[in-house]
Design a protein around this motif. Structure first.
Motif, PDB file in Angstrom:
ATOM      1  N   UNK A  76      -2.312   6.473  -0.386  1.00  0.00           N
ATOM      2  CA  UNK A  76      -1.649   7.388  -1.321  1.00  0.00           C
ATOM      3  C   UNK A  76      -0.639   6.698  -2.210  1.00  0.00           C
ATOM      4  N   UNK A  77      -0.239   5.477  -1.886  1.00  0.00           N
ATOM      5  CA  UNK A  77       0.758   4.777  -2.693  1.00  0.00           C
ATOM      6  C   UNK A  77       0.175   4.125  -3.939  1.00  0.00           C
ATOM      7  N   UNK A  78      -1.056   3.684  -3.881  1.00  0.00           N
ATOM      8  CA  UNK A  78      -1.718   2.985  -4.981  1.00  0.00           C
ATOM      9  C   UNK A  78      -0.967   1.718  -5.398  1.00  0.00           C
ATOM     10  N   UNK A  79      -0.381   1.028  -4.426  1.00  0.00           N
ATOM     11  CA  UNK A  79       0.345  -0.208  -4.674  1.00  0.00           C
ATOM     12  C   UNK A  79      -0.470  -1.355  -4.072  1.00  0.00           C
ATOM     13  N   UNK A  80      -1.228  -2.048  -4.920  1.00  0.00           N
ATOM     14  CA  UNK A  80      -2.139  -3.084  -4.440  1.00  0.00           C
ATOM     15  C   UNK A  80      -1.405  -4.281  -3.854  1.00  0.00           C
ATOM     16  N   UNK A  81      -0.268  -4.648  -4.427  1.00  0.00           N
ATOM     17  CA  UNK A  81       0.444  -5.821  -3.912  1.00  0.00           C
ATOM     18  C   UNK A  81       0.959  -5.579  -2.490  1.00  0.00           C
ATOM     19  N   UNK A  82       1.424  -4.381  -2.219  1.00  0.00           N
ATOM     20  CA  UNK A  82       1.881  -4.058  -0.876  1.00  0.00           C
ATOM     21  C   UNK A  82       0.716  -4.030   0.108  1.00  0.00           C
ATOM     22  N   UNK A  83      -0.415  -3.499  -0.337  1.00  0.00           N
ATOM     23  CA  UNK A  83      -1.602  -3.457   0.519  1.00  0.00           C
ATOM     24  C   UNK A  83      -2.076  -4.872   0.854  1.00  0.00           C
ATOM     25  N   UNK A  84      -2.088  -5.754  -0.131  1.00  0.00           N
ATOM     26  CA  UNK A  84      -2.478  -7.146   0.101  1.00  0.00           C
ATOM     27  C   UNK A  84      -1.508  -7.820   1.059  1.00  0.00           C
ATOM     28  N   UNK A  85      -0.222  -7.528   0.916  1.00  0.00           N
ATOM     29  CA  UNK A  85       0.786  -8.087   1.823  1.00  0.00           C
ATOM     30  C   UNK A  85       0.534  -7.643   3.260  1.00  0.00           C
ATOM     31  N   UNK A  86       0.225  -6.366   3.455  1.00  0.00           N
ATOM     32  CA  UNK A  86      -0.054  -5.861   4.798  1.00  0.00           C
ATOM     33  C   UNK A  86      -1.320  -6.485   5.385  1.00  0.00           C
ATOM     34  N   UNK A  87      -2.347  -6.673   4.555  1.00  0.00           N
ATOM     35  CA  UNK A  87      -3.559  -7.327   5.043  1.00  0.00           C
ATOM     36  C   UNK A  87      -3.287  -8.783   5.416  1.00  0.00           C
ATOM     37  N   UNK A  88      -2.421  -9.453   4.655  1.00  0.00           N
ATOM     38  CA  UNK A  88      -2.055 -10.830   5.001  1.00  0.00           C
ATOM     39  C   UNK A  88      -1.320 -10.869   6.341  1.00  0.00           C
ATOM     40  N   UNK A  89      -0.425  -9.903   6.556  1.00  0.00           N
ATOM     41  CA  UNK A  89       0.246  -9.816   7.857  1.00  0.00           C
ATOM     42  C   UNK A  89      -0.752  -9.567   8.978  1.00  0.00           C
ATOM     43  N   UNK A  90      -1.734  -8.731   8.711  1.00  0.00           N
ATOM     44  CA  UNK A  90      -2.782  -8.466   9.701  1.00  0.00           C
ATOM     45  C   UNK A  90      -3.550  -9.738  10.025  1.00  0.00           C
ATOM     46  N   UNK A  91      -3.873 -10.521   9.018  1.00  0.00           N
ATOM     47  CA  UNK A  91      -4.588 -11.776   9.244  1.00  0.00           C
ATOM     48  C   UNK A  91      -3.749 -12.754  10.068  1.00  0.00           C
ATOM     49  N   UNK A  92      -2.466 -12.856   9.751  1.00  0.00           N
ATOM     50  CA  UNK A  92      -1.574 -13.729  10.517  1.00  0.00           C
ATOM     51  C   UNK A  92      -1.487 -13.254  11.965  1.00  0.00           C
ATOM     52  N   UNK A  93      -1.364 -11.945  12.152  1.00  0.00           N
ATOM     53  CA  UNK A  93      -1.310 -11.383  13.498  1.00  0.00           C
ATOM     54  C   UNK A  93      -2.588 -11.671  14.272  1.00  0.00           C
ATOM     55  N   UNK A  94      -3.737 -11.570  13.595  1.00  0.00           N
ATOM     56  CA  UNK A  94      -5.010 -11.826  14.263  1.00  0.00           C
ATOM     57  C   UNK A  94      -5.127 -13.288  14.697  1.00  0.00           C
ATOM     58  N   UNK A  95      -4.671 -14.207  13.873  1.00  0.00           N
ATOM     59  CA  UNK A  95      -4.723 -15.627  14.235  1.00  0.00           C
ATOM     60  C   UNK A  95      -3.812 -15.905  15.426  1.00  0.00           C
ATOM     61  N   UNK A  96      -2.611 -15.350  15.392  1.00  0.00           N
ATOM     62  CA  UNK A  96      -1.680 -15.537  16.510  1.00  0.00           C
ATOM     63  C   UNK A  96      -2.260 -14.929  17.782  1.00  0.00           C
ATOM     64  N   UNK A  97      -2.835 -13.737  17.672  1.00  0.00           N
ATOM     65  CA  UNK A  97      -3.396 -13.074  18.837  1.00  0.00           C
ATOM     66  C   UNK A  97      -4.563 -13.867  19.426  1.00  0.00           C
ATOM     67  N   UNK A  98      -5.390 -14.443  18.565  1.00  0.00           N
ATOM     68  CA  UNK A  98      -6.531 -15.238  19.051  1.00  0.00           C
ATOM     69  C   UNK A  98      -6.057 -16.385  19.933  1.00  0.00           C
TER      70      UNK A  98
END
Length: 114
Positions: A76-98
């Motif tokens: 609902x925010x339509x803020x692509x930069x924030x969405x990309x930032x959250x996906x980058x955090x998700x990727x970092x979290x996934x690498x750490x979790x692995x």
């Protein structure tokens, strides 16, 4: 309602789902392919250790759930930069979790039970 209308509706629904959740669908497709490969490797008794594949499947499953949450939360925010930032955090979290998964004991595996 003809069969062609039903198929057109199904194809249209799949197209809209892929456009709405591309990362989630890509992760779920990778998980399905990994699990199929693991089952084939284990059923043929090739003697290959599948622990790395298990760790990857567990990590992707967690990342898939988080990516679905991110998409629904930022929709609902339509803020692509924030969405990309959250996906980058998700990727970092996934690498750490692995790299934090060390064993496949009861506690580690019970996180993924429904």
């Amino acid at each position: 309602m003809g069969i062609s209308k039903v198929f057109k509706g199904i194809i249209n629904s799949i197209y809209r789902a892929i456009n709405r959740f591309p990362i989630t669908i890509a992760l779920s497709t990778m998980i399905a392919a990994l699990l199929i490969a693991m089952i084939e490797i284990e059923s043929r008794n090739l003697g290959v250790n599948t622990n790395n594949l298990k760790k990857l499947a567990m990590t992707l499953a967690l990342g898939m759930a988080i990516s679905l949450f991110i998409k629904l939360w930022t929709e609902r925010e339509q803020n692509k930069s924030r969405e990309i930032f959250y996906y980058a955090l998700d990727l970092i979290f996934m690498v750490i979790y692995y790299f934090t998964i060390k064993d496949f004991k009861m506690v580690t595996m019970s996180r993924f039970l429904p």
